[in-house]
Design a protein around this motif. Structure first.
Motif, mmCIF file in Angstrom:
data_model
loop_
_atom_site.group_PDB
_atom_site.id
_atom_site.type_symbol
_atom_site.label_atom_id
_atom_site.label_comp_id
_atom_site.label_asym_id
_atom_site.label_seq_id
_atom_site.Cartn_x
_atom_site.Cartn_y
_atom_site.Cartn_z
ATOM 1 N N UNK A 155 0.782 -1.232 0.000
ATOM 2 C CA UNK A 155 0.000 0.000 0.000
ATOM 3 C C UNK A 155 0.812 1.279 0.000
ATOM 4 N N UNK A 156 2.122 1.176 0.012
ATOM 5 C CA UNK A 156 2.974 2.372 -0.038
ATOM 6 C C UNK A 156 3.246 2.689 -1.505
ATOM 7 N N UNK A 157 2.792 3.854 -1.991
ATOM 8 C CA UNK A 157 2.917 4.141 -3.417
ATOM 9 C C UNK A 157 4.339 4.452 -3.907
ATOM 10 N N UNK A 158 5.193 4.923 -3.021
ATOM 11 C CA UNK A 158 6.540 5.323 -3.445
ATOM 12 C C UNK A 158 7.580 4.590 -2.601
ATOM 13 N N UNK A 159 8.300 3.675 -3.243
ATOM 14 C CA UNK A 159 9.406 2.967 -2.603
ATOM 15 C C UNK A 159 10.617 3.165 -3.501
ATOM 16 N N UNK A 160 11.685 3.725 -2.934
ATOM 17 C CA UNK A 160 12.876 4.013 -3.726
ATOM 18 C C UNK A 160 14.141 3.672 -2.949
ATOM 19 N N UNK A 161 15.202 3.376 -3.708
ATOM 20 C CA UNK A 161 16.515 3.098 -3.135
ATOM 21 C C UNK A 161 17.554 3.804 -3.989
ATOM 22 N N UNK A 162 18.525 4.383 -3.327
ATOM 23 C CA UNK A 162 19.629 5.054 -4.007
ATOM 24 C C UNK A 162 20.936 4.597 -3.378
ATOM 25 N N UNK A 163 21.888 4.210 -4.199
ATOM 26 C CA UNK A 163 23.219 3.840 -3.718
ATOM 27 C C UNK A 163 24.163 4.974 -4.089
ATOM 28 N N UNK A 164 24.832 5.529 -3.092
ATOM 29 C CA UNK A 164 25.748 6.659 -3.311
ATOM 30 C C UNK A 164 27.150 6.294 -2.863
ATOM 31 N N UNK A 165 28.102 6.659 -3.666
ATOM 32 C CA UNK A 165 29.498 6.474 -3.278
ATOM 33 C C UNK A 165 29.987 7.727 -2.570
ATOM 34 N N UNK A 166 30.697 7.514 -1.478
ATOM 35 C CA UNK A 166 31.255 8.594 -0.681
ATOM 36 C C UNK A 166 32.746 8.680 -0.978
ATOM 37 N N UNK A 167 33.212 9.882 -1.216
ATOM 38 C CA UNK A 167 34.645 10.102 -1.422
ATOM 39 C C UNK A 167 35.326 9.984 -0.067
ATOM 40 N N UNK A 168 36.201 8.995 0.117
ATOM 41 C CA UNK A 168 36.815 8.797 1.437
ATOM 42 C C UNK A 168 37.638 9.994 1.915
ATOM 43 N N UNK A 169 38.110 10.829 1.012
ATOM 44 C CA UNK A 169 38.881 11.997 1.438
ATOM 45 C C UNK A 169 37.982 13.060 2.077
ATOM 46 N N UNK A 170 36.672 12.936 1.898
ATOM 47 C CA UNK A 170 35.721 13.890 2.460
ATOM 48 C C UNK A 170 34.914 13.283 3.603
ATOM 49 N N UNK A 171 35.338 12.136 4.095
ATOM 50 C CA UNK A 171 34.617 11.430 5.152
ATOM 51 C C UNK A 171 35.495 11.390 6.393
ATOM 52 N N UNK A 172 34.925 11.802 7.505
ATOM 53 C CA UNK A 172 35.662 11.779 8.769
ATOM 54 C C UNK A 172 34.975 10.807 9.722
ATOM 55 N N UNK A 173 35.770 10.130 10.538
ATOM 56 C CA UNK A 173 35.214 9.159 11.467
ATOM 57 C C UNK A 173 36.041 9.171 12.738
ATOM 58 N N UNK A 174 35.347 9.174 13.855
ATOM 59 C CA UNK A 174 36.012 9.060 15.139
ATOM 60 C C UNK A 174 36.252 7.570 15.398
ATOM 61 N N UNK A 175 37.466 7.217 15.644
ATOM 62 C CA UNK A 175 37.822 5.824 15.889
ATOM 63 C C UNK A 175 37.649 5.493 17.367
ATOM 64 N N UNK A 176 37.396 4.233 17.684
ATOM 65 C CA UNK A 176 37.249 3.839 19.087
ATOM 66 C C UNK A 176 38.515 4.139 19.874
ATOM 67 N N UNK A 177 38.345 4.397 21.138
ATOM 68 C CA UNK A 177 39.489 4.696 22.003
ATOM 69 C C UNK A 177 40.266 3.449 22.306
#
Length: 114
Positions: free
Chosen positions: A92-114
């Protein structure tokens, strides 16, 4: 990385188990074989105010964010896997969509576990 973000019309919470949807989507990502299971992050965000088409219907949209390096075939297969999972919950949901996006790793920051 990767991240699976599911956006949905808040009123779907009346007819869909969002925790079950998130679990099924997480499992779909794992079953793709493209990622180590411990790296997959899945979450869902409701929207109360939105316009979807001219009748204001409901929607489910998933965005998969991943680092570069997957083939077109792998991304297409992943998109189809996530899409099919969403559709299992989307009667019954009229709009179902999926998008796959690639992230540039040079623009991605992540805090690593201590």
């Amino acid at each position: 990385m990767p991240h699976l973000v599911i956006e949905y019309a808040e009123k779907l919470e009346e007819s869909i188990s969002i925790p079950a949807l998130v679990s099924a989507a997480q499992q779909a990502m794992q079953s793709s074989g493209l990622f180590a299971p411990h790296t997959i992050k899945t979450r869902a965000t409701p929207y109360r105010h939105f316009v979807a088409g001219d009748k204001g219907g409901s929607f489910l949209h998933a965005e998969v964010r991943l680092f570069e390096g997957r083939s077109d075939r792998e991304r297409e297969s992943l998109s189809a896997t996530v899409f099919n999972t969403l559709c299992q919950f989307a009667e019954g949901v009229p709009a179902v969509t999926v998008e796959v996006r690639e992230v540039d790793p040079s623009c991605y920051s992540k805090r690593l576990p201590f």
